[in-house]
Design a protein around this motif. Sequence first.
Motif, PDB file in Angstrom:
ATOM      1  N   VAL A 191       4.082  11.341  16.139  1.00 53.64           N
ATOM      2  CA  VAL A 191       3.277  10.141  15.881  1.00 53.64           C
ATOM      3  C   VAL A 191       2.053  10.531  15.064  1.00 53.64           C
ATOM      4  CG1 VAL A 191       1.982   8.245  16.927  1.00 53.64           C
ATOM      5  CG2 VAL A 191       3.906   9.262  18.173  1.00 53.64           C
ATOM      6  N   PHE A 192       1.808   9.827  13.953  1.00 48.75           N
ATOM      7  CA  PHE A 192       0.576  10.000  13.177  1.00 48.75           C
ATOM      8  C   PHE A 192      -0.226   8.710  13.298  1.00 48.75           C
ATOM      9  CE2 PHE A 192       1.263  13.986  10.924  1.00 48.75           C
ATOM     10  CZ  PHE A 192       2.610  14.198  11.184  1.00 48.75           C
ATOM     11  N   THR A 193      -1.403   8.777  13.893  1.00 46.37           N
ATOM     12  CA  THR A 193      -2.213   7.567  14.023  1.00 46.37           C
ATOM     13  C   THR A 193      -3.048   7.376  12.760  1.00 46.37           C
ATOM     14  OG1 THR A 193      -3.914   8.829  15.155  1.00 46.37           O
ATOM     15  CG2 THR A 193      -2.383   7.623  16.548  1.00 46.37           C
ATOM     16  N   VAL A 194      -3.147   6.121  12.339  1.00 46.29           N
ATOM     17  CA  VAL A 194      -4.001   5.762  11.197  1.00 46.29           C
ATOM     18  C   VAL A 194      -4.838   4.597  11.710  1.00 46.29           C
ATOM     19  CG1 VAL A 194      -4.071   5.065   8.765  1.00 46.29           C
ATOM     20  CG2 VAL A 194      -2.178   6.483   9.585  1.00 46.29           C
ATOM     21  N   GLY A 248       0.830  -1.217   0.000  1.00 42.68           N
ATOM     22  CA  GLY A 248       0.000   0.000   0.000  1.00 42.68           C
ATOM     23  C   GLY A 248       0.856   1.255   0.000  1.00 42.68           C
ATOM     24  N   ILE A 249       1.939   1.205   0.758  1.00 38.81           N
ATOM     25  CA  ILE A 249       2.854   2.362   0.827  1.00 38.81           C
ATOM     26  C   ILE A 249       3.558   2.552  -0.527  1.00 38.81           C
ATOM     27  CG2 ILE A 249       5.008   3.182   1.874  1.00 38.81           C
ATOM     28  CD1 ILE A 249       4.070   1.697   4.487  1.00 38.81           C
ATOM     29  N   ILE A 271       4.386   6.305  12.069  1.00 40.88           N
ATOM     30  CA  ILE A 271       2.972   6.102  11.701  1.00 40.88           C
ATOM     31  C   ILE A 271       2.489   4.909  12.503  1.00 40.88           C
ATOM     32  CG2 ILE A 271       1.388   5.403   9.857  1.00 40.88           C
ATOM     33  CD1 ILE A 271       2.864   7.210   7.979  1.00 40.88           C
ATOM     34  N   ARG A 272       1.375   5.110  13.190  1.00 43.96           N
ATOM     35  CA  ARG A 272       0.869   4.103  14.129  1.00 43.96           C
ATOM     36  C   ARG A 272      -0.489   3.572  13.634  1.00 43.96           C
ATOM     37  NH1 ARG A 272       0.882   6.141  20.246  1.00 43.96           N
ATOM     38  NH2 ARG A 272       3.144   5.995  19.954  1.00 43.96           N
ATOM     39  N   PRO A 273      -0.462   2.488  12.836  1.00 41.06           N
ATOM     40  CA  PRO A 273      -1.737   1.958  12.314  1.00 41.06           C
ATOM     41  C   PRO A 273      -2.542   1.226  13.385  1.00 41.06           C
ATOM     42  CG  PRO A 273       0.162   1.202  11.002  1.00 41.06           C
ATOM     43  CD  PRO A 273       0.693   1.759  12.284  1.00 41.06           C
ATOM     44  N   PRO A 313      -4.469  -1.170   3.634  1.00 34.30           N
ATOM     45  CA  PRO A 313      -3.071  -0.790   3.390  1.00 34.30           C
ATOM     46  C   PRO A 313      -2.963   0.591   2.745  1.00 34.30           C
ATOM     47  CG  PRO A 313      -3.364  -3.091   2.843  1.00 34.30           C
ATOM     48  CD  PRO A 313      -4.742  -2.557   3.174  1.00 34.30           C
ATOM     49  N   GLU A 314      -3.922   0.919   1.872  1.00 33.36           N
ATOM     50  CA  GLU A 314      -3.883   2.229   1.199  1.00 33.36           C
ATOM     51  C   GLU A 314      -4.057   3.380   2.190  1.00 33.36           C
ATOM     52  OE1 GLU A 314      -4.983  -0.940  -0.138  1.00 33.36           O
ATOM     53  OE2 GLU A 314      -6.924  -0.018  -0.525  1.00 33.36           O
ATOM     54  N   ASP A 315      -4.774   3.138   3.291  1.00 32.48           N
ATOM     55  CA  ASP A 315      -4.931   4.202   4.302  1.00 32.48           C
ATOM     56  C   ASP A 315      -3.567   4.582   4.873  1.00 32.48           C
ATOM     57  OD1 ASP A 315      -7.786   4.358   4.204  1.00 32.48           O
ATOM     58  OD2 ASP A 315      -7.915   2.536   5.427  1.00 32.48           O
ATOM     59  N   VAL A 316      -2.754   3.564   5.117  1.00 37.75           N
ATOM     60  CA  VAL A 316      -1.404   3.830   5.638  1.00 37.75           C
ATOM     61  C   VAL A 316      -0.543   4.440   4.528  1.00 37.75           C
ATOM     62  CG1 VAL A 316       0.610   2.845   6.789  1.00 37.75           C
ATOM     63  CG2 VAL A 316      -1.666   1.885   7.243  1.00 37.75           C
TER      64      VAL A 316
END
Length: 257
Positions: free
Chosen positions: A245-248, A18-19, A189-191, A223-226
């Motif tokens: 930190v960016f939460t997803v 996704g990334i 990034i914190r999924p 995965p695309e959201d991340v």
Amino acid sequence: MTGKVALVTGAGRGIGRGIAGALAGRGWTIAVNYRSDRGSAEACLESVKKAGGDGFLVQADVADTGNHERLVGEVMERTGRIDLLVNNAGMAPRQRRDILQLTPESFDEVMNVNLRGPVFLTRLVAGVMIEQVKNNNEEAPLIINITSISAVYASVNRAEYCMSKAALSMMTKLWAVRLAEYGIRVYEIRPGIIATDMTAGVSEKYDKLLEGGIALTPRWGKPEDVGKAVAALSENSFPYSTGAVFTVDGGLSVARL
Ligand SMILES: NC(=O)c1ccc[n+]([C@@H]2O[C@H](COP(=O)([O-])OP(=O)(O)OC[C@H]3O[C@@H](n4cnc5c(N)ncnc54)[C@H](OP(=O)(O)O)[C@@H]3O)[C@@H](O)[C@H]2O)c1
């Protein structure tokens, strides 16, 4: 190959793919790292090219620090630069076991993949990035670490995973501090709960939790959201943020009463 170069670890499947796809859509060249699943890595590369990017495969088990020189060497040989390192490769314990039954073998395996590998790969890539910054006036490179809500949520049946992600979160801050003088920003990034092979075996559990409203956005993450979050950070959209930190997670971690 033209454009900026991203090394994405564990890019063949899941969140890594996704990334890679999101970056490719913005014209990046992707070094698609994979460990064993070459077929998935080839499919990822195909989707990178379809999305308008370019790329190549680089096999390496990132848990084995003995591979790092070769991995980074291959990327440098092909492109001469690394503008973004995404430490994405990771694993859950092979078996979920109560912390009272935690084994040293599982602890070491998970820690090696999720923490020890990224620590030393980042050390090597940081050296390359510092030289890059010293030798040109372009935008400084970036580093993004994919952790998990497990960095702060305690799951006693996969303690080694939680501990590895909590430490990876600290690693983000440490590198942000150390690399700030070069303008190299480092993000976490914190999924939350993302639909990939990693969660496929426990999908019923998460289906129920999501139906019960555990996240504010009532669906599985994709995965695309991340990928979209990585792509936004990669465009230097947050020039005054580092060590952040960016939460997803669809709002899962919003404390509620
Ligand atoms: N899925 C979730 O809900 C979720 C939530 C939060 C955070 N995360 C994190 O997101 C990252 C990606 O997870 P995912 O869900 O996409 O997992 P996944 O579907 O199981 O895919 C894992 C990927 O990592 C690669 N990989 C594993 N160990 C590796 C190693 N030692 N060296 C190189 N590559 C390796 C695999 O490559 P091969 O196929 O070649 O083995 C595969 O491409 C992980 O760090 C995970 O902890 C996932």
